[in-house]
Design a protein around this motif. Sequence first.
Motif, PDB file in Angstrom:
ATOM      1  N   ARG A  10     -37.054  -2.882 -88.359  1.00  0.00           N
ATOM      2  CA  ARG A  10     -37.712  -3.702 -89.635  1.00  0.00           C
ATOM      3  C   ARG A  10     -36.840  -4.683 -90.200  1.00  0.00           C
ATOM      4  O   ARG A  10     -37.289  -5.695 -90.526  1.00  0.00           O
ATOM      5  N   ARG A  11     -35.625  -4.389 -89.741  1.00  0.00           N
ATOM      6  CA  ARG A  11     -34.583  -5.600 -90.553  1.00  0.00           C
ATOM      7  C   ARG A  11     -34.295  -6.730 -89.494  1.00  0.00           C
ATOM      8  O   ARG A  11     -33.281  -7.467 -89.522  1.00  0.00           O
ATOM      9  N   LYS A  12     -34.667  -6.723 -88.320  1.00  0.00           N
ATOM     10  CA  LYS A  12     -34.213  -7.398 -87.244  1.00  0.00           C
ATOM     11  C   LYS A  12     -34.321  -9.074 -87.488  1.00  0.00           C
ATOM     12  O   LYS A  12     -33.379  -9.748 -87.366  1.00  0.00           O
ATOM     13  N   HIS A  13     -35.240  -9.331 -88.185  1.00  0.00           N
ATOM     14  CA  HIS A  13     -35.627 -10.776 -88.666  1.00  0.00           C
ATOM     15  C   HIS A  13     -34.521 -11.155 -89.754  1.00  0.00           C
ATOM     16  O   HIS A  13     -34.530 -12.506 -89.985  1.00  0.00           O
ATOM     17  N   ILE A  14     -33.883 -10.326 -90.396  1.00  0.00           N
ATOM     18  CA  ILE A  14     -32.799 -10.792 -91.449  1.00  0.00           C
ATOM     19  C   ILE A  14     -31.374 -10.174 -91.266  1.00  0.00           C
ATOM     20  O   ILE A  14     -30.318 -10.397 -91.823  1.00  0.00           O
ATOM     21  N   ALA A  15     -31.373  -9.535 -89.964  1.00  0.00           N
ATOM     22  CA  ALA A  15     -29.855  -9.003 -89.625  1.00  0.00           C
ATOM     23  C   ALA A  15     -28.843  -9.768 -89.386  1.00  0.00           C
ATOM     24  O   ALA A  15     -27.650  -9.618 -90.003  1.00  0.00           O
ATOM     25  N   ASN A  16     -28.992 -11.115 -89.254  1.00  0.00           N
ATOM     26  CA  ASN A  16     -27.973 -12.115 -89.067  1.00  0.00           C
ATOM     27  C   ASN A  16     -27.850 -13.029 -90.150  1.00  0.00           C
ATOM     28  O   ASN A  16     -27.159 -13.973 -89.995  1.00  0.00           O
ATOM     29  N   LEU A  17     -28.480 -12.998 -91.436  1.00  0.00           N
ATOM     30  CA  LEU A  17     -28.542 -13.809 -92.376  1.00  0.00           C
ATOM     31  C   LEU A  17     -27.121 -13.330 -93.188  1.00  0.00           C
ATOM     32  O   LEU A  17     -26.608 -12.054 -93.122  1.00  0.00           O
ATOM     33  N   THR A  18     -26.382 -14.363 -93.734  1.00  0.00           N
ATOM     34  CA  THR A  18     -25.428 -14.133 -94.798  1.00  0.00           C
ATOM     35  C   THR A  18     -25.675 -13.548 -95.970  1.00  0.00           C
ATOM     36  O   THR A  18     -27.133 -13.693 -96.266  1.00  0.00           O
ATOM     37  N   ASP A  19     -24.879 -13.160 -97.082  1.00  0.00           N
ATOM     38  CA  ASP A  19     -25.483 -12.708 -98.157  1.00  0.00           C
ATOM     39  C   ASP A  19     -25.905 -13.891 -98.976  1.00  0.00           C
ATOM     40  O   ASP A  19     -27.052 -13.573 -99.745  1.00  0.00           O
ATOM     41  N   GLU A  20     -25.596 -15.161 -98.793  1.00  0.00           N
ATOM     42  CA  GLU A  20     -26.103 -16.144 -99.652  1.00  0.00           C
ATOM     43  C   GLU A  20     -27.605 -16.295 -98.951  1.00  0.00           C
ATOM     44  O   GLU A  20     -28.561 -16.806 -99.725  1.00  0.00           O
TER      45      GLU A  20
END
Length: 117
Positions: A10-20
Amino acid sequence: MRREDDFQERRKHIANLTDEELYNRFWELTAQVVDPLLELGRKNTTPSVERAVLLRMGISSLDTQKIVEGCMDRGLMAHGTGHVVYKLSKEKSISIREAGEMLAQGKCWDEAAALFK
C-alpha cells in the motif's frame, strides 16, 4: 481473524517521497477532504447554527444575536460568525470573549469586515 499485512504494498506510491514531500502530500489530501466541508458550511449556515457556534466559543447568549445580525448586515455570514470573532480577537490581541463583546456593542465592525477583504 488475522489481517493480511499489506503495508509495503500500500505504501509503494509514497515510498520514495522525502519528508517534505510527504508533509505536502498530507496537507493536499487534507484540503481535499476539508474544502468541500467548508464550502457546504458556507452555503448552508443559518443564524441558529452561527449562534450555537458563538455560544460554544464562550460568548454570552445575549451577545450572540447581535453578532449574528451584524455579520448578516455586513455580508460576513459566509465566513462564519465565529471566524469573524476569532480573527478580530487575534488582530487586536484580545480574548475571544472581549472581541465578541466589542462586536455586540457595535464596535470594531469596520475593522472586522476589513479582515475578510
